[in-house]
Design a protein around this motif. Structure first.
Motif, PDB file in Angstrom:
ATOM      1  N   LYS B  17      18.877   9.032  33.666  1.00 22.87           N
ATOM      2  CA  LYS B  17      17.723   9.521  35.080  1.00 22.87           C
ATOM      3  C   LYS B  17      16.196   8.796  34.806  1.00 22.87           C
ATOM      4  CE  LYS B  17      18.961  12.636  36.997  1.00 22.87           C
ATOM      5  NZ  LYS B  17      19.099  13.934  37.746  1.00 22.87           N
ATOM      6  N   ILE B  18      16.059   8.732  34.086  1.00 29.41           N
ATOM      7  CA  ILE B  18      14.641   8.192  34.418  1.00 29.41           C
ATOM      8  C   ILE B  18      14.369   6.808  34.335  1.00 29.41           C
ATOM      9  CG2 ILE B  18      12.375   8.079  33.040  1.00 29.41           C
ATOM     10  CD1 ILE B  18      12.589  10.792  32.664  1.00 29.41           C
ATOM     11  N   LYS B  85      11.378   9.330  23.427  1.00 31.34           N
ATOM     12  CA  LYS B  85      11.705  10.253  24.428  1.00 31.34           C
ATOM     13  C   LYS B  85      12.391  11.269  24.289  1.00 31.34           C
ATOM     14  CE  LYS B  85      15.711   8.957  24.757  1.00 31.34           C
ATOM     15  NZ  LYS B  85      16.535   8.940  23.797  1.00 31.34           N
ATOM     16  N   VAL B  86      11.601  11.809  25.009  1.00 33.48           N
ATOM     17  CA  VAL B  86      11.861  13.618  24.534  1.00 33.48           C
ATOM     18  C   VAL B  86      13.169  14.307  25.585  1.00 33.48           C
ATOM     19  CG1 VAL B  86      11.692  16.465  24.746  1.00 33.48           C
ATOM     20  CG2 VAL B  86      10.032  14.426  23.665  1.00 33.48           C
ATOM     21  N   ASP B  87      14.481  14.846  24.789  1.00 34.39           N
ATOM     22  CA  ASP B  87      15.377  14.615  25.749  1.00 34.39           C
ATOM     23  C   ASP B  87      16.173  15.803  25.540  1.00 34.39           C
ATOM     24  OD1 ASP B  87      16.961  12.367  23.237  1.00 34.39           O
ATOM     25  OD2 ASP B  87      16.764  11.909  25.860  1.00 34.39           O
ATOM     26  N   GLU B 109       6.893  21.696  36.501  1.00 34.94           N
ATOM     27  CA  GLU B 109       5.725  20.823  37.687  1.00 34.94           C
ATOM     28  C   GLU B 109       5.975  19.119  37.410  1.00 34.94           C
ATOM     29  OE1 GLU B 109       2.934  23.425  37.137  1.00 34.94           O
ATOM     30  OE2 GLU B 109       3.995  25.429  37.269  1.00 34.94           O
ATOM     31  N   SER B 110       5.962  18.632  36.430  1.00 37.63           N
ATOM     32  CA  SER B 110       5.382  17.790  35.925  1.00 37.63           C
ATOM     33  C   SER B 110       7.290  16.229  36.806  1.00 37.63           C
ATOM     34  CB  SER B 110       5.749  17.416  34.370  1.00 37.63           C
ATOM     35  OG  SER B 110       5.995  16.253  34.088  1.00 37.63           O
ATOM     36  N   SER B 111       6.503  15.775  37.127  1.00 38.27           N
ATOM     37  CA  SER B 111       7.945  14.972  37.724  1.00 38.27           C
ATOM     38  C   SER B 111       8.399  14.276  36.295  1.00 38.27           C
ATOM     39  CB  SER B 111       7.004  13.767  38.224  1.00 38.27           C
ATOM     40  OG  SER B 111       5.546  12.902  38.667  1.00 38.27           O
ATOM     41  N   THR B 112       7.404  13.726  36.115  1.00 38.06           N
ATOM     42  CA  THR B 112       8.231  13.333  34.590  1.00 38.06           C
ATOM     43  C   THR B 112       8.878  14.167  33.721  1.00 38.06           C
ATOM     44  OG1 THR B 112       5.752  12.470  34.863  1.00 38.06           O
ATOM     45  CG2 THR B 112       7.196  11.126  32.957  1.00 38.06           C
ATOM     46  N   PHE B 113       8.612  14.606  33.528  1.00 38.10           N
ATOM     47  CA  PHE B 113       9.548  16.054  32.448  1.00 38.10           C
ATOM     48  C   PHE B 113      10.329  16.791  33.279  1.00 38.10           C
ATOM     49  CE2 PHE B 113       7.466  13.430  29.638  1.00 38.10           C
ATOM     50  CZ  PHE B 113       6.607  13.580  29.525  1.00 38.10           C
ATOM     51  N   LYS B 114      10.516  17.354  34.230  1.00 38.63           N
ATOM     52  CA  LYS B 114      10.830  18.296  34.511  1.00 38.63           C
ATOM     53  C   LYS B 114      11.803  17.948  34.655  1.00 38.63           C
ATOM     54  CE  LYS B 114      11.742  16.865  39.668  1.00 38.63           C
ATOM     55  NZ  LYS B 114      10.703  17.048  40.831  1.00 38.63           N
TER      56      LYS B 114
END
Lengths: 151, 239
Positions: B17-18, B85-87, B109-114
């Motif tokens: 997804k990222i 990268k954290v899964d 709240e984080s766009s990167t990690f949500k």
């Protein structure tokens, strides 16, 4: 019966007794399953951490309960931690005392807390003893050339 | 996570997804888990559980450190994400400083990690009024190998709703919206589903706590230790 078989038998019997007497529960089995050739000392390592952690917490508890104005929230926090770590290694009796101890904290019952602290120390030293004996038996077995049986 | 029109929910590896991260599956199939727990003992155990389940693990002792690792800590002022990268994030609930829930909120709240699934561990039947759309799962401590396996399986497969392999009518379960209050979830839940409460019932429940339908997450709290008698539920929306 050769030495190895005898030691193995001793170890199995001893381990079983710990489960039967409620010192250990299934979580301890879980830990043993995580031990293998790549991590042969896993259980000992985790249990050692538990010993360190518990001793620290028991000392903290004694300190907090000595105060004029006891901070029951702190007491509860420490007991909660001890409950968590004892449950993680399967030290069932210690965990159980923690549960009742926490009720006393909630009720702000000083006498109860002191009583349970004592009981906690007692149960902790019992299980510590038992586990140290268990590890010793394992060492003896390994030294005699045997392997630790899968329970 | 995505939910299609007919309510099929899927767990996707965050790698799918990222954009902008080099996350080609061919690089590494290993799931990288960030484990957060203030207890030494639990950290060691969860680390081992995850390693033995073929996951890469980074274990930290606080929510703060977790955020630092992810590069989300404001004070550190890091913009670059230089960790692996954290899964998946597995965090303890009760921690001093920042609780697991507070950590979860920050991550969402984080766009990167949500999009990173966050699993919360706790020994308590906590008052879990957690925003159900953000919490992916819940593990009851002490954590067992089976729990980790379940989480991992869910991460790498799609959960198709309406799957009958359990032999249970999953539809009714999936539409449930449950509030776990005080004592947790239990008898009434299973009676609604036509199953009498028993030890086995709980095992079944835990397998489906990841079900998601129409954006509503059903949370199943497995509490074998407390036993059925302590459990009650307030639920609504059962079909």
């Amino acid at each position: 019966m050769d030495a190895v078989t005898q030691l193995q038998r001793q170890l199995v019997d001893y381990t079983n007794s710990l489960f039967l007497e409620g010192f250990l529960d299934d979580q301890f089995n879980q830990l043993q399953q995580l031990q293998d050739e790549s991590n042969p000392d896993f259980v000992v390592e985790v249990v050692s951490l538990f010993f360190q952690d518990s001793e620290r917490l028991l000392n903290e508890l004694a300190k907090v309960l000595e105060q004029q104005n006891i901070d029951f929230k702190k007491v509860d926090a420490h007991v909660h931690q001890l409950k968590g770590s004892s449950s993680s290694i399967g030290a069932q009796r210690v965990q159980r005392v923690c549960i009742t101890f926490r009720n006393c904290c909630e009720e702000k019952n000083i006498e109860g807390c002191l009583k349970y602290l004592q009981q906690l120390r007692h149960e902790y030293s019992l299980v510590k003893n038992k586990l140290e004996t268990l590890f010793k038996l394992e060492q003896q077995l390994l030294a005699a050339g045997g392997t630790i049986p899968l329970y | 996570m995505t939910t299609t029109a007919n309510g099929v929910a899927s767990w996707r590896r965050i790698s799918d997804k990222i954009d902008g991260f080099d996350l080609s599956p061919s690089k590494s199939d290993e799931v990288h888990v960030l484990a957060v727990d203030d207890s030494f003992v639990d950290r060691k155990v969860i680390e081992r559980l995850l390693t033995i389940s073929s996951c890469k693990v980074t274990a930290v002792d606080s929510g703060r450190r977790a955020l630092q690792f992810l590069g989300l800590d404001e004070e550190e002022n890091t913009n670059s994400f230089d960790g692996l990268k954290v899964d998946l994030i597995i965090t303890d609930y009760c921690m001093p400083g920042m609780t697991g829930y507070e950590l979860l909120k920050k991550i969402k709240e984080s766009s990167t990690f949500k999009e990173i699934p966050v699993v919360i561990m706790s020994s308590e039947n906590v008052l879990a009024r957690i925003d159900r759309r953000v919490q992916e799962d819940f593990i009851v401590k002490p954590v067992k190998l089976a729990d980790v396996k379940r989480i991992k399986d869910c991460m790498t497969r799609e959960i198709k709703l309406g799957n009958e392999e359990s032999g249970i009518n999953k539809r009714s379960y999936e539409k449930a919206e449950c509030e776990i209050v005080g004592d947790g979830l239990g008898c009434s839940l299973m009676k609604r589903l036509g199953r009498v409460g028993s030890g086995d019932g709980f095992q079944w429940l835990s397998d489906y706590c990841l079900s998601k339908a129409g954006g509503v997450l059903s949370i199943a709290l497995l509490s074998k230790r407390e036993g059925l008698q302590n459990l009650s539920a307030s639920g609504h929306g059962w079909s």
